[in-house]
Design an enzyme around this catalytic site. Sequence first.
Site, PDB file in Angstrom:
ATOM      1  N   ALA A  33       0.831  -1.220   0.000  1.00 42.39           N
ATOM      2  CA  ALA A  33       0.000   0.000   0.000  1.00 42.39           C
ATOM      3  C   ALA A  33       0.859   1.262   0.000  1.00 42.39           C
ATOM      4  O   ALA A  33       0.425   2.325  -0.444  1.00 42.39           O
ATOM      5  CB  ALA A  33      -0.926   0.002   1.208  1.00 42.39           C
ATOM      6  N   ALA A  43     -17.471  -0.664  15.022  1.00 37.63           N
ATOM      7  CA  ALA A  43     -18.821  -0.624  15.598  1.00 37.63           C
ATOM      8  C   ALA A  43     -19.443  -2.011  15.516  1.00 37.63           C
ATOM      9  O   ALA A  43     -19.266  -2.710  14.516  1.00 37.63           O
ATOM     10  CB  ALA A  43     -19.691   0.378  14.845  1.00 37.63           C
ATOM     11  N   ARG A  45     -23.043  -4.477  17.207  1.00 41.38           N
ATOM     12  CA  ARG A  45     -24.383  -4.324  17.770  1.00 41.38           C
ATOM     13  C   ARG A  45     -24.344  -4.598  19.273  1.00 41.38           C
ATOM     14  O   ARG A  45     -24.915  -3.879  20.063  1.00 41.38           O
ATOM     15  CB  ARG A  45     -25.294  -5.355  17.091  1.00 41.38           C
ATOM     16  CG  ARG A  45     -26.662  -4.892  16.801  1.00 41.38           C
ATOM     17  CD  ARG A  45     -27.414  -5.877  15.950  1.00 41.38           C
ATOM     18  NE  ARG A  45     -26.672  -7.092  15.644  1.00 41.38           N
ATOM     19  CZ  ARG A  45     -26.958  -7.900  14.642  1.00 41.38           C
ATOM     20  NH1 ARG A  45     -27.950  -7.632  13.850  1.00 41.38           N
ATOM     21  NH2 ARG A  45     -26.257  -9.003  14.431  1.00 41.38           N
ATOM     22  N   GLU A 129     -15.046  -5.973  -4.037  1.00 43.86           N
ATOM     23  CA  GLU A 129     -14.521  -7.263  -4.532  1.00 43.86           C
ATOM     24  C   GLU A 129     -15.086  -8.451  -3.740  1.00 43.86           C
ATOM     25  O   GLU A 129     -15.413  -9.498  -4.303  1.00 43.86           O
ATOM     26  CB  GLU A 129     -12.997  -7.259  -4.437  1.00 43.86           C
ATOM     27  CG  GLU A 129     -12.323  -8.491  -4.961  1.00 43.86           C
ATOM     28  CD  GLU A 129     -12.516  -8.686  -6.471  1.00 43.86           C
ATOM     29  OE1 GLU A 129     -11.943  -7.909  -7.232  1.00 43.86           O
ATOM     30  OE2 GLU A 129     -13.263  -9.609  -6.858  1.00 43.86           O
ATOM     31  N   ILE A 136     -12.112 -14.936  -4.528  1.00 45.04           N
ATOM     32  CA  ILE A 136     -11.666 -14.913  -5.933  1.00 45.04           C
ATOM     33  C   ILE A 136     -11.723 -13.472  -6.446  1.00 45.04           C
ATOM     34  O   ILE A 136     -12.774 -12.842  -6.355  1.00 45.04           O
ATOM     35  CB  ILE A 136     -12.583 -15.790  -6.830  1.00 45.04           C
ATOM     36  CG1 ILE A 136     -12.692 -17.215  -6.272  1.00 45.04           C
ATOM     37  CG2 ILE A 136     -12.087 -15.805  -8.270  1.00 45.04           C
ATOM     38  CD1 ILE A 136     -13.729 -18.064  -7.000  1.00 45.04           C
ATOM     39  N   GLY A 187     -19.671 -20.480   9.004  1.00 44.93           N
ATOM     40  CA  GLY A 187     -19.653 -19.039   8.672  1.00 44.93           C
ATOM     41  C   GLY A 187     -19.849 -18.752   7.196  1.00 44.93           C
ATOM     42  O   GLY A 187     -19.600 -17.631   6.750  1.00 44.93           O
ATOM     43  N   LYS A 205     -25.241 -11.521  -6.674  1.00 43.42           N
ATOM     44  CA  LYS A 205     -23.883 -11.544  -7.245  1.00 43.42           C
ATOM     45  C   LYS A 205     -23.928 -11.501  -8.770  1.00 43.42           C
ATOM     46  O   LYS A 205     -23.104 -10.834  -9.407  1.00 43.42           O
ATOM     47  CB  LYS A 205     -23.147 -12.793  -6.753  1.00 43.42           C
ATOM     48  CG  LYS A 205     -22.889 -12.769  -5.248  1.00 43.42           C
ATOM     49  CD  LYS A 205     -22.472 -14.134  -4.756  1.00 43.42           C
ATOM     50  CE  LYS A 205     -22.149 -14.112  -3.271  1.00 43.42           C
ATOM     51  NZ  LYS A 205     -22.027 -15.450  -2.695  1.00 43.42           N
TER      52      LYS A 205
END
Length: 437
Positions: A33, A43, A45, A129, A136, A187, A205
Amino acid sequence: MKPVNVGLLGLGTVGAGTVNLLAENAREITRRAGRTVRVTHAAVRDLSKPRACDVEGIRISDDPAAVVADPEVDVVLELIGGTDEAYRLVMAAIEHGKHVVTANKHLIALYGNEIFAAADNRGVVVTFEAAVAGGIPIIKAIREGLAANRIEWLAGIINGTSNFILSQMMFEGKEFDEALAEAQELGYAEADPTFDVEGVDAAHKLAILGSIAFGIPLSYDQIYTQGIRDLAVEDIAYCEEMGYRIKHLGIARRQDGGVEMRVHPTLVSEKALLASVEGEKNAVMVYGDAVGPTVYYGAGAGAGPTASAVVADLIDTVRIMSVDPAGRVPHLAFQPDQISNEPIMGAEDFYCGHYFRIQVADEPGVMAEITGLLAELDVSIEAILQKDPEEGGDDAFIIIVTKPVREGRLIEGLDQIRALPYTREGVVHMRVAQFED
Ligand code: NAP
Ligand code: HSE
C-alpha cells in the site's frame, strides 16, 4: 507517510477475519500500500460479545454512525450486511467524503446504481470485490484484466453455501437441513440462509457480474431466480447416471436483442470444469471474444478468503487516494455515461438444454407418445432413461435430457405432456448448460 485509519463496521465472520489478516500480514500490506493501514475504530451491535480477533487498540462502540462521521477515519469498511442500516451508513460515509469498502452484495445489487453515482459526485470510491465469489478476485479480473474484450457470457458457482450443501448431499449422503446447519456453523451462510438456498444471494452476485461484464445497470429484480431447496436426491442420482452433475449456477449471456440473466440448479457434463468444483469453493467462467474461455476458482465464503478480498480492496483504496477521480477505474467497469440499458430477457427466450422427470402410468406407448410430442415441436432428445419410482406402484419415471432449444418451445411441449391422461402431477424440470472449456 501518515497511516490510513480504518473505521470497521461489523466484527462478525468477515470483520474479525479482516482484523486478523491486517495484523498477520501487516508488513506485506504496508509494502504494497505504501502506507500503514490500521483499524482505529469499530462498531458492533452487542458490545458484550466475545470477538474472534484481537481488538486491542481499536475503539469499539455500538454507534456505527459516529464511526462513519469521525474525522479521524479515512476509509469505512461496511461489514454489517443487510440493506437498511448499511445503506444509510454507506451514503453517510460518502457524504463525509470517505472511501468505502464493502462485502455486501445485497446492498450493491439493490442500491449500487445510486451508491456509485453518489460516490462519483463526491469524488470517492466504493469497492466491493468481496461481494462476489469470496476470495476470488473476479471483479478485478473482469473490470480490469478482461477490459479489452467484449464479454459474451459468464457462468459460475457463486454461492458457497449451496455448493457446500450439494456436495454434502452427493458425497456424504447428508440431508439438506444437516448440510445447511454445517454451512452456517462454518460461517458460509448469510444471516438469513434462505438467501443462499433460494438463489437470492447468487442473484445479487450475478447482477453485479452482469453489470460489469456487459456495461448495463445493476438489474437484480429482473434476474430469473431459483434455488436448491426443492432439489430431490433421486434427480442428483439420475443425472449422475446420465453423465451430469447438478450445480447451482448463475449465468449471464448476450443474446440477439438483449441479455439473459438466470440463477438456477443446472445440469453440467461431469467432464466440465465446473462439475468438479466442490464444497464452499466457487468458480466463474468468463468468455471474452479475444481471450476465449477463462476460469477463476477459489474459496467463495468464510472469514479468511473474504477478508483477503476486503483487504485487497483496502490496499487499492489507499493507492488511489492520491489519484485524480477522472483517472480511476469506473465502479461498474464502463464509464458512467456509457452504461446502456440492454433488455433483460424473460425465461421464454432462454436458449439451453432441458432435463425433465415425468411420472407416468407404466403403459405401452407412453414413452412413444411423449417423444412424439417433442419431435412435433422440433425438440431433439439428447438422452432418455426409464426408472421405477421407489413408491408409485405401476408408475414409471421417464427422464429426458433435450438438446438446446428456446425455452418457450419446450414449455409448450411440457404443458402438452402434463395434460396427457397418464401423466402424474409434479413434472421435475431443470436446465442444462454447455460450455466451451
Ligand atoms: P456476521 O458474522 O453476521 O457479522 C455481522 C457484524 O455486523 C456483527 O459483528 C454485528 O454485530 C455487526 N452489526 C450488524 N448490524 C449492526 C448495526 N446495526 N450496527 C453495528 N454493528 C452491526 O456477518 P458476516 O458473515 O461477517 O457478513 C458480513 C457481510 O459480508 C455481509 O454483507 C455478507 O453478505 C458479506 N459476506 C460474507 C461472507 C461470509 O463468508 N460470511 C462472504 C462474502 C461476503 P454483533 O457481532 O455485535 O452482533
Ligand atoms: N453466503 C455466501 C455464500 C457468502 O455462501 O456464498 C459468500 O458471499
